[in-house]
Write an enzyme that holds these catalytic residues in place. Structure first.
Site, PDB file in Angstrom:
ATOM      1  N   LYS A   1       1.752  -3.199   6.822  1.00  0.00           N
ATOM      2  CA  LYS A   1       0.737  -2.191   7.129  1.00  0.00           C
ATOM      3  C   LYS A   1      -0.172  -2.602   8.290  1.00  0.00           C
ATOM      4  O   LYS A   1      -0.759  -1.749   8.974  1.00  0.00           O
ATOM      5  CB  LYS A   1      -0.115  -1.909   5.896  1.00  0.00           C
ATOM      6  CG  LYS A   1       0.573  -1.075   4.818  1.00  0.00           C
ATOM      7  CD  LYS A   1       0.649   0.387   5.233  1.00  0.00           C
ATOM      8  CE  LYS A   1       1.108   1.276   4.096  1.00  0.00           C
ATOM      9  NZ  LYS A   1       1.123   2.703   4.472  1.00  0.00           N
TER      10      LYS A   1
ATOM     11  N   SER B   1       8.544  -5.488   2.139  1.00  0.00           N
ATOM     12  CA  SER B   1       7.420  -4.835   2.823  1.00  0.00           C
ATOM     13  C   SER B   1       6.050  -5.383   2.442  1.00  0.00           C
ATOM     14  O   SER B   1       5.078  -5.171   3.164  1.00  0.00           O
ATOM     15  CB  SER B   1       7.449  -3.330   2.567  1.00  0.00           C
ATOM     16  OG  SER B   1       7.407  -3.059   1.177  1.00  0.00           O
TER      17      SER B   1
END
Length: 531
Positions: free
Chosen positions: A70, A330
């Site tokens: 992110k 992720s």
């Protein structure tokens, strides 16, 4: 040579599908993420590759400064702010990785950042955002309420709202993951990408389809939060009525409009996986890398495994060589206490454990016969409480080495032995609640004694216990659960008439296991003992 002339000046609605990838390729190549982000490794997963017969790679976005991809999108968006916008500050809403990405990105450029988080956000996540330089504002009991307040602050205070996924600059920043992957391994055939709001899969898909369109991009979603799959079926974004929260990093009800516009052209397939399959992937990542992924972080590997299980046999039969495939790890901002759940469920996710309800006659020796039919198979769990003189239902976990075919053999063997069997391996209520609720007070007074034992964890330990016990004393309560230690802990109750205490003591000595009497335990008296 690719021609980008004019791409950046067009109305987005006029950009043709073939140009859309090039439009984002230019934005990805011009992204400035490496002021704060780092190039992460594309690690070969040796153990899993050997097990599945394919070459499997893992993109280690857990190694970013905020332990999540992110950061890329957040910084790329913030880096493009004008000086007046920087002076007004930024605002976002998030209870997870986007919050940390915005906080670090803003602080690195001396920009004031307000991070609106729901009041239900755990302290560990609030503290992490504050350490990154974000000003935390707690508002509302859900993300939707926090997000509405963040947008209100953007309007009333002039702050720039930093969207988590539905933004061109954010998508382009996430697309730098694909740029690195192509440089690190040029001959990947399949890339599996986790999907929440869609920013990551959109960026990766656009980059690959512009540069190497033969690579298949496969989005992976939880079965209970499949907003991209729903949008693909409807031809437009739709809002799910509710989503599961286990993989909270991708628990998004509606795919972003811009991510979907990209995904509908460039994402080749969407795979959905269960929570158990995600747990199994968390374990696979740990065994190969010693990294502990958050559930959303392991999502794409779970999809990779499921996809390969469905497609590899046919390719192997046709003599096709092993494929080179990759998944994105992720994020690794895992709530430590959730690991207990992951540990409990990963074996079910790999079909290495089955959960059965077995009806047995309430006579001495029934459990022994049950275990003899199972043979040397390891028991992972055994729950039973006396409830009547006719029959009892046992909640049993059994370790499997042969998957569904072995499970069918076990059920057939028990059924032919006179036991009624029901497979609960896919019953979420059984796995999540009932297994911990088996018990209660007996329906009639019992001359019961309660003992805790330490069982050595080897196949046949339970069988030895029951063989030594024989059929002299009735087992009135039994609970066992394997936790991966060298010794398993067992709680067992026996009907022992007062005149049998000396003989029962000899049985305990002969058994040779470490034991302790628990008959006077307050918990036993309150919840399990005879009334």
């Amino acid at each position: 040579m690719l021609d980008f002339s004019g791409c950046g000046d067009r109305d987005k609605s006029e950009v043709k599908p073939v140009d859309l990838a090039h439009y984002y390729l230019q934005k990805i190549l011009l992204s400035s993420v490496y002021d704060v982000a780092k190039v992460t490794p594309l690690s070969h997963m040796g153990k899993l590759s050997a097990r599945l017969g394919q070459e499997i790679y893992l993109k280690r976005e857990d190694m970013q400064p905020v332990h999540s991809f992110k950061l890329r999108g957040a910084y790329n968006r913030i880096s493009q702010l004008t000086q007046p916008e920087c002076e007004r500050g930024v605002v976002c809403a998030s209870a997870g990785n986007h919050a940390q990405g915005v906080a670090l990105s803003a602080s690195s450029r001396g920009i004031d950042a307000v991070i609106v988080m729901p009041t239900t956000t755990p302290d560990i996540k609030i503290d992490a955002v504050r350490r990154r330089g974000g000003n935390v504002l707690l508002h509302g009991e859900s993300f939707d309420q926090a997000n509405a307040h963040a947008q209100h602050l953007a309007q009333t205070e002039g702050r720039v709202y930093i969207a988590p996924f539905d933004d061109e600059a954010v998508i382009a920043g996430q697309g730098t993951v694909a740029q690195e992957m192509l440089q690190q391994q040029r001959d990947l055939e399949l890339v599996f990408v986790p999907v929440g709001g869609g920013g990551l899969v959109a960026g990766i898909a656009a980059y690959y389809k512009a540069v190497r369109p033969s690579v298949k991009i496969i989005g992976v979603e939880p079965e209970d939060a499949a907003c991209l799959k729903a949008a693909m079926a409807a031809g437009e974004p739709v809002t799910l009525s509710q989503v599961g929260l286990f993989a909270d990093g991708v628990a998004v009800k509606r795919i972003g409009a811009e991510p979907f516009r990209i995904a509908k052209h460039y994402v080749d397939e969407v795979v959905t996986v269960s929570s158990d399959e995600i747990c199994a992937a968390v374990k696979d990542i740990f065994e190969d890398t010693r990294a502990i992924a958050e559930p959303a972080g392991a999502l794409s590997l779970a999809g990779l495994k499921k996809y390969l299980a469905q497609t590899t046999p046919a390719l192997a039969e046709a003599g096709k060589p092993a494929r080179k495939v990759a998944a994105i790890l992720s994020g690794a901002n895992v709530n430590f206490h959730s690991l207990r759940y992951v540990s409990e469920r990963c074996e079910l996710g790999e079909q290495k454990e089955a959960v059965l309800a077995v009806k047995v006659p309430e006579v001495p020796g029934s459990f022994l016969k049950f275990c003899e039919l199972l043979g040397k198979r390891a028991m992972t769990e055994f729950n039973y409480r006396f409830s009547g003189r006719d029959s009892a239902v046992v909640f049993a976990g059994i370790r499997l080495s042969g998957g569904q075919s072995e499970l069918k053999e076990i059920i057939a063997s028990l059924t032919s032995g006179g036991f009624e069997v029901q497979d609960l391996s896919s019953d979420e209520t059984a796995k999540l609640h009932v297994r911990y609720m088996v018990g209660g007070h007996p329906t009639e007074p019992l001359s019961e004694r309660l003992f805790s034992f330490e069982f050595p964890e080897y196949p046949g330990a339970l069988l030895k216990f029951l063989t030594t016990l024989g059929s002299r004393w009735n087992i009135s309560l039994f609970h066992y659960r394997n936790h991966g230690a060298a010794f398993g802990r067992v709680l067992a109750g026996f009907e022992v008439p007062e005149g049998d205490n000396e003989a029962f003591g000899r049985f305990l000595t002969e058994l040779g296991f470490v034991w302790q009497e628990e008959t006077h335990s307050p918990a036993y008296r309150l919840f399990l003992g005879s009334k």
